[in-house]
Each structure stands twice: as structure tokens, then as C-alpha cells.
Design a protein around this motif. Sequence first.
Motif, PDB file in Angstrom:
ATOM      1  N   UNK A 160      48.546  33.696  94.009  1.00 30.24           N
ATOM      2  CA  UNK A 160      49.437  33.760  92.841  1.00 30.24           C
ATOM      3  C   UNK A 160      50.840  33.260  93.182  1.00 30.24           C
ATOM      4  N   UNK A 161      51.318  33.587  94.362  1.00 31.71           N
ATOM      5  CA  UNK A 161      52.643  33.127  94.797  1.00 31.71           C
ATOM      6  C   UNK A 161      52.655  31.601  94.943  1.00 31.71           C
ATOM      7  N   UNK A 162      51.596  31.034  95.501  1.00 33.50           N
ATOM      8  CA  UNK A 162      51.512  29.584  95.669  1.00 33.50           C
ATOM      9  C   UNK A 162      51.441  28.882  94.314  1.00 33.50           C
ATOM     10  N   UNK A 163      50.635  29.410  93.384  1.00 33.47           N
ATOM     11  CA  UNK A 163      50.554  28.816  92.039  1.00 33.47           C
ATOM     12  C   UNK A 163      51.926  28.838  91.377  1.00 33.47           C
ATOM     13  N   UNK A 164      52.620  29.960  91.465  1.00 32.69           N
ATOM     14  CA  UNK A 164      53.958  30.074  90.868  1.00 32.69           C
ATOM     15  C   UNK A 164      54.917  29.063  91.477  1.00 32.69           C
ATOM     16  N   UNK A 178      55.027  16.612  79.942  1.00 36.65           N
ATOM     17  CA  UNK A 178      54.560  17.858  80.548  1.00 36.65           C
ATOM     18  C   UNK A 178      53.098  17.636  80.923  1.00 36.65           C
ATOM     19  N   UNK A 179      52.705  18.135  82.086  1.00 36.22           N
ATOM     20  CA  UNK A 179      51.322  17.964  82.526  1.00 36.22           C
ATOM     21  C   UNK A 179      50.915  19.145  83.392  1.00 36.22           C
ATOM     22  N   UNK A 235      55.539  21.081  84.571  1.00 38.24           N
ATOM     23  CA  UNK A 235      54.237  21.121  85.226  1.00 38.24           C
ATOM     24  C   UNK A 235      53.655  22.532  85.219  1.00 38.24           C
ATOM     25  N   UNK A 236      52.360  22.605  84.921  1.00 36.09           N
ATOM     26  CA  UNK A 236      51.656  23.886  84.925  1.00 36.09           C
ATOM     27  C   UNK A 236      50.344  23.803  85.678  1.00 36.09           C
ATOM     28  N   UNK A 237      49.690  24.928  85.778  1.00 31.77           N
ATOM     29  CA  UNK A 237      48.390  25.029  86.445  1.00 31.77           C
ATOM     30  C   UNK A 237      47.416  25.677  85.475  1.00 31.77           C
ATOM     31  N   UNK A 238      46.243  25.109  85.329  1.00 31.93           N
ATOM     32  CA  UNK A 238      45.207  25.652  84.449  1.00 31.93           C
ATOM     33  C   UNK A 238      44.280  26.520  85.301  1.00 31.93           C
ATOM     34  N   UNK A 239      44.659  27.777  85.498  1.00 37.13           N
ATOM     35  CA  UNK A 239      43.900  28.664  86.378  1.00 37.13           C
ATOM     36  C   UNK A 239      43.531  29.978  85.670  1.00 37.13           C
TER      37      UNK A 239
END
Length: 187
Positions: free
Chosen positions: A164-168, A37-38, A175-179
Motif C-alpha cells: 500500500x505504501x509503494x502504491x501510494x 491523466x492516466x 497518475x493512478x493505479x487500478x488496484x
Amino acid sequence: MDKDGVPFASAGGLQFCKSNVLDNPRIRPVLESFFDWFALGLYRSIGAFPGEYSFRKSDPEAKVDTLLVQLWSKGSRASFWGGSHRHQLPCVKGENNLWRVPRVRLKHLNLEPTEVTFEQGGFILDPRIAVEVTKGTATTFAFGTKEVVGAWRPMRLPKSQDIEKTVTSMEGTNFGMNVAYLERKET
């Protein structure tokens, strides 16, 4: 992105990352081979700056918990000190907010730089490797494990439905986003 003036902190900048890095069939499998996972935890642009720098302090005992994906502008030149990540190197925080590594120490370890000219394309790199950029720029994305990214300050993005839609759409099971989203101030 840099050439066209598209800020990363926009739906277009995030879509650029998704299309050119996360959905790239030559990049994504490399990232997935290192991490169960990253997450994307850092974005920045770097350019020519005298001296040898690394994104992280060297720790030869550490396992790979972070990788950089760099998309270089056409004709960029950089020298990479192969093997520098396998040595404990003294460093100080540089003016460019990276870790400055003394060239004399690299030479003392019998390390030699390899100069690369980027006609086009990118590069995947251990962030502990010392690099000197002599020409051009690199759009740099840092990916790391949950433990590493959890210690980083989140990327600050304006709160909007598009972003928010693009991050989702970028996030997934591995995979995740640190936002962190910033509310817009009413004037």
C-alpha cells in the motif's frame, strides 16, 4: 523482474515498475504527452508464441486511450506490423489471452512486418498493433485513460503495509493505479 523471479504483486515488483517505467525520463514524458491523466491498469509477461496478436481489438476510428510499455529481455525478437492499428481487423481470442489476427489479412492490406531484435531496453506501443514474438519475453505494462482503466478489472494485490505504501508513492495528480487489495486469510 521475470529473470529474478520478482512477482509484480509485491512491493519489489511495484518498485521495479516505478523505477524503470514511471520514473524513467525517456518513458514518463511520452505517457504524459498522450494523457492528461492516466493509470497503470494491467501488468503481464508475454513470450514467444506463433502467430500475430494484439492486446486490443483494432478500431481505426478510436483515439489513443491506451499505451503499452514493454521491457524486453536481452536478445528478444518480435515482428511489428506497422499500420495494423489503422485497419479494422478480424480477430479471435487466442490461447495466450490476446487477440489473434490472421496473417493473411495483414498481407492482403499490403502491410509488412518489421523484425526488431532487442539487445536491451523497452518499447512503447499502441496496443492495437499486431505483433509476433519469436524469441524472448517482454514485461508489459498497460496504461490508459480513466475511462478505459475504469472498465478493466483491477490488478489484484495482497494487502500489506509495504504494498500500500509503494502504491501510494506511485500515484500522483496525473497518475493512478487500478488496484484491488486482497485480504490475507488466517489459517
